[in-house]
Design a protein around this motif. Structure first.
Motif, PDB file in Angstrom:
ATOM      1  N   HIS A   1       0.838  -1.198   0.000  1.00 23.17           N
ATOM      2  CA  HIS A   1       0.000   0.000   0.000  1.00 23.17           C
ATOM      3  C   HIS A   1       0.877   1.253   0.000  1.00 23.17           C
ATOM      4  O   HIS A   1       1.862   1.321   0.734  1.00 23.17           O
ATOM      5  N   PHE A   2       0.504   2.242  -0.807  1.00 29.06           N
ATOM      6  CA  PHE A   2       1.283   3.476  -0.885  1.00 29.06           C
ATOM      7  C   PHE A   2       0.405   4.616  -1.369  1.00 29.06           C
ATOM      8  O   PHE A   2      -0.687   4.404  -1.902  1.00 29.06           O
ATOM      9  N   GLN A   3       0.910   5.816  -1.152  1.00 22.31           N
ATOM     10  CA  GLN A   3       0.314   7.014  -1.723  1.00 22.31           C
ATOM     11  C   GLN A   3       1.392   7.669  -2.581  1.00 22.31           C
ATOM     12  O   GLN A   3       2.534   7.805  -2.143  1.00 22.31           O
TER      13      GLN A   3
ATOM     14  N   CYS B   1       4.151   4.799   6.751  1.00 16.14           N
ATOM     15  CA  CYS B   1       5.264   4.867   7.710  1.00 16.14           C
ATOM     16  C   CYS B   1       6.627   5.034   7.051  1.00 16.14           C
ATOM     17  O   CYS B   1       7.594   5.329   7.741  1.00 16.14           O
ATOM     18  N   LEU B   2       6.727   4.886   5.740  1.00 19.05           N
ATOM     19  CA  LEU B   2       8.013   4.941   5.051  1.00 19.05           C
ATOM     20  C   LEU B   2       7.952   5.966   3.926  1.00 19.05           C
ATOM     21  O   LEU B   2       7.130   5.851   3.021  1.00 19.05           O
ATOM     22  N   VAL B   3       8.809   6.976   4.013  1.00 23.98           N
ATOM     23  CA  VAL B   3       8.924   7.971   2.950  1.00 23.98           C
ATOM     24  C   VAL B   3       9.947   7.446   1.946  1.00 23.98           C
ATOM     25  O   VAL B   3      11.069   7.110   2.314  1.00 23.98           O
ATOM     26  N   LEU B   4       9.535   7.366   0.688  1.00 23.63           N
ATOM     27  CA  LEU B   4      10.429   6.905  -0.371  1.00 23.63           C
ATOM     28  C   LEU B   4      10.678   8.049  -1.343  1.00 23.63           C
ATOM     29  O   LEU B   4       9.742   8.574  -1.947  1.00 23.63           O
TER      30      LEU B   4
ATOM     31  N   CYS C   1       5.895  14.198  -1.408  1.00 21.07           N
ATOM     32  CA  CYS C   1       6.892  13.122  -1.402  1.00 21.07           C
ATOM     33  C   CYS C   1       6.548  12.166  -2.534  1.00 21.07           C
ATOM     34  O   CYS C   1       5.385  12.012  -2.905  1.00 21.07           O
ATOM     35  N   ASP C   2       7.561  11.558  -3.087  1.00 23.55           N
ATOM     36  CA  ASP C   2       7.345  10.662  -4.225  1.00 23.55           C
ATOM     37  C   ASP C   2       6.372   9.550  -3.861  1.00 23.55           C
ATOM     38  O   ASP C   2       5.350   9.367  -4.522  1.00 23.55           O
ATOM     39  N   LEU C   3       6.693   8.812  -2.816  1.00 22.08           N
ATOM     40  CA  LEU C   3       5.828   7.720  -2.375  1.00 22.08           C
ATOM     41  C   LEU C   3       5.848   7.647  -0.854  1.00 22.08           C
ATOM     42  O   LEU C   3       6.918   7.733  -0.240  1.00 22.08           O
ATOM     43  N   PHE C   4       4.671   7.502  -0.260  1.00 25.16           N
ATOM     44  CA  PHE C   4       4.552   7.293   1.182  1.00 25.16           C
ATOM     45  C   PHE C   4       3.981   5.893   1.335  1.00 25.16           C
ATOM     46  O   PHE C   4       2.836   5.630   0.981  1.00 25.16           O
ATOM     47  N   ILE C   5       4.800   4.991   1.824  1.00 22.94           N
ATOM     48  CA  ILE C   5       4.490   3.567   1.799  1.00 22.94           C
ATOM     49  C   ILE C   5       4.011   3.088   3.162  1.00 22.94           C
ATOM     50  O   ILE C   5       4.667   3.341   4.184  1.00 22.94           O
TER      51      ILE C   5
END
Length: 136
Positions: free
Chosen positions: A48-50, A77-80, A70-74
């Motif tokens: 799951h991501f935004q 809890c995880l900023v990518l 942010c490119d992807l927020f997974i």
């Protein structure tokens, strides 16, 4: 509940997705191409991501207008952050760390696709003060 083990496993899965993208299309393309490929790969893996999440910025009770994304927020809890550059410079790291703080994310991952080997030279994990409060 988010634990250090959960985050370690999530980083492993996201790195696997990035390795697959890099193996399939290689280096030398622009960031937006890698972004689209990561969206597809994460979806295929059921992660799951935004994408392009607008980051709220507040200063002393005032919500500021901002186009920070942010490119992807997974998994919430995880900023990518994705890059396709010759080298990661301090401002890239500062940006990732700021996104982590604003999103209250304990961990972030920077992936640079403009490398020969993603696993050895193209990815780095960053943690902030929230990480130390997590259970193992």
């Amino acid at each position: 509940m988010i634990t250090k083990k959960y985050l370690t496993d999530l980083i492993y899965q996201v790195n696997g997705a990035a390795i697959e993208v890099h193996k399939s299309i290689g280096a030398g393309l622009i960031e937006s191409i890698y972004h689209q490929c990561m969206i597809k790969e994460l979806s295929l893996r059921g992660i799951h991501f935004q994408s392009e999440l607008k980051i709220p910025v507040e200063y002393k009770g005032l919500e500021l207008r901002s186009d920070l994304r942010c490119d992807l927020f997974i998994e919430n809890c995880l900023v990518l952050e994705l890059k396709a550059v010759d080298q990661i410079i301090p401002i890239h790291i500062a940006k990732l760390m700021s996104y982590m703080k604003l999103l209250k994310s304990p961990i972030g991952l920077m992936i640079n696709f403009n490398v020969t080997n993603i696993y050895h030279e193209g990815q780095k994990t960053y943690v902030n003060e929230l990480y130390r409060w997590l259970d193992d």
